[in-house]
Design an enzyme around this catalytic site. Sequence first.
Site, PDB file in Angstrom:
ATOM      1  N   SER A 126      65.427  -6.230 -45.422  1.00 22.61           N
ATOM      2  CA  SER A 126      65.699  -6.048 -46.767  1.00 22.61           C
ATOM      3  C   SER A 126      65.899  -4.261 -46.646  1.00 22.61           C
ATOM      4  O   SER A 126      66.583  -3.898 -45.746  1.00 22.61           O
ATOM      5  CB  SER A 126      64.737  -6.344 -47.699  1.00 22.61           C
ATOM      6  OG  SER A 126      65.121  -6.271 -49.062  1.00 22.61           O
ATOM      7  N   ASP A 159      67.952  -9.494 -42.623  1.00 25.62           N
ATOM      8  CA  ASP A 159      68.660  -9.226 -43.972  1.00 25.62           C
ATOM      9  C   ASP A 159      68.775  -8.215 -44.618  1.00 25.62           C
ATOM     10  O   ASP A 159      68.002  -7.979 -45.745  1.00 25.62           O
ATOM     11  CB  ASP A 159      67.866 -10.629 -44.764  1.00 25.62           C
ATOM     12  CG  ASP A 159      68.918 -11.393 -45.590  1.00 25.62           C
ATOM     13  OD1 ASP A 159      70.048 -11.477 -45.247  1.00 25.62           O
ATOM     14  OD2 ASP A 159      68.527 -11.919 -46.786  1.00 25.62           O
ATOM     15  N   HIS A 196      66.316 -14.819 -49.020  1.00 25.00           N
ATOM     16  CA  HIS A 196      66.089 -13.245 -48.422  1.00 25.00           C
ATOM     17  C   HIS A 196      64.606 -13.208 -48.482  1.00 25.00           C
ATOM     18  O   HIS A 196      64.193 -12.336 -47.375  1.00 25.00           O
ATOM     19  CB  HIS A 196      66.216 -12.667 -49.756  1.00 25.00           C
ATOM     20  CG  HIS A 196      66.135 -11.133 -49.333  1.00 25.00           C
ATOM     21  ND1 HIS A 196      67.064 -10.582 -48.282  1.00 25.00           N
ATOM     22  CD2 HIS A 196      65.368 -10.059 -50.044  1.00 25.00           C
ATOM     23  CE1 HIS A 196      66.733  -9.098 -48.377  1.00 25.00           C
ATOM     24  NE2 HIS A 196      65.479  -9.052 -49.267  1.00 25.00           N
TER      25      HIS A 196
END
Length: 343
Positions: free
Chosen positions: A167, A194, A270
Amino acid sequence: MLINSLFFHAFDSICSSKIPKMMLSNESLSAPTSSTTCFENGSYTVEKKSVPKSSSSDTPNPPLYIVYPTEKGTFPVILFLHGFSIPNTSYSNLFEFIASHGYIIVAPGQTLFGLLKGLFVASAVGDVDDAAVTSNWINKNKGENLQRELPSDVSPDLENVALAGHSKGGKAAFALALGHANTSLKFKALIGLDPVEGPNTANRIEPKILNYIPQNFNISLPIALIGTGLGDDGRCGFFPPAAPWGCNHPFFFNECKPPVCYFVAKDYGHMDMVNDWLARLSGMFVSKTGKGSYADMRRACGGIFVAFLKTYMFDDAEDLSTIVGLPSSVAPVKLNPVLWVQS
């Protein structure tokens, strides 16, 4: 906005699944076998520890979280940067899986001040600086600091260190690799789990690293990107996407130079690779979550870490070739697209 032609293939695959699931360069590739062990638990027993800050220690970014094999040996190191306000211990199941294959994971923590700062200051500059401090701590005196936190017969291999992050931490990892902070530690590979550039294209947080120009990243490392198919979906319309379109994995892939690997867990969200409790909580309030097993998602991510690092640290491409060649047969989750661009 300029777009790499492979980006269109990835985009089409993510949206419609109507194209072939992999594209390879013309370079020779190890013939894929029909099985791989990288998605299974490794042979090493692992331990974990949190290293707090103390008056007699220069431990950076406490509490530092370290997961390592317990058997005697010298093991590669992964510096892993956590996502936005996500506790580093929330990745413990993923870390333990990777460490069981013979890796030492070092994950910087976050103080209460750092947490509050992250909530109110839209910037990743501090995250990048903190990552550089931790990497320099690892490298100091040929690994003396890290060795002090490990059993005497377990040693870090500082010739084989990977930089990774999830992230916002994925963005920070790319920013560190791009030189937005100085580090004496030399990295062998870069992995983005991600990664997210910011809340939307109009509000990308500093340091801005996406320029929407194909192969624009000035990074000489081999790169692996692991994206999620549901990351750019908001939660029930009440929360914005955790990994919004325009700031998410296909756009990072677009700017990577070869060699680069790209995998998308099409049916997962996510946060689906963190520990179950946080994945469930996030699925209720923050980000869309997949319907499959979180454990399978962690095995998929961990197995890709292992296969990719075996290829670019130890010149053993058998597992990576098998994943790329036979993803539907060997991976525990659906991966589409699956790309390996070597040159």
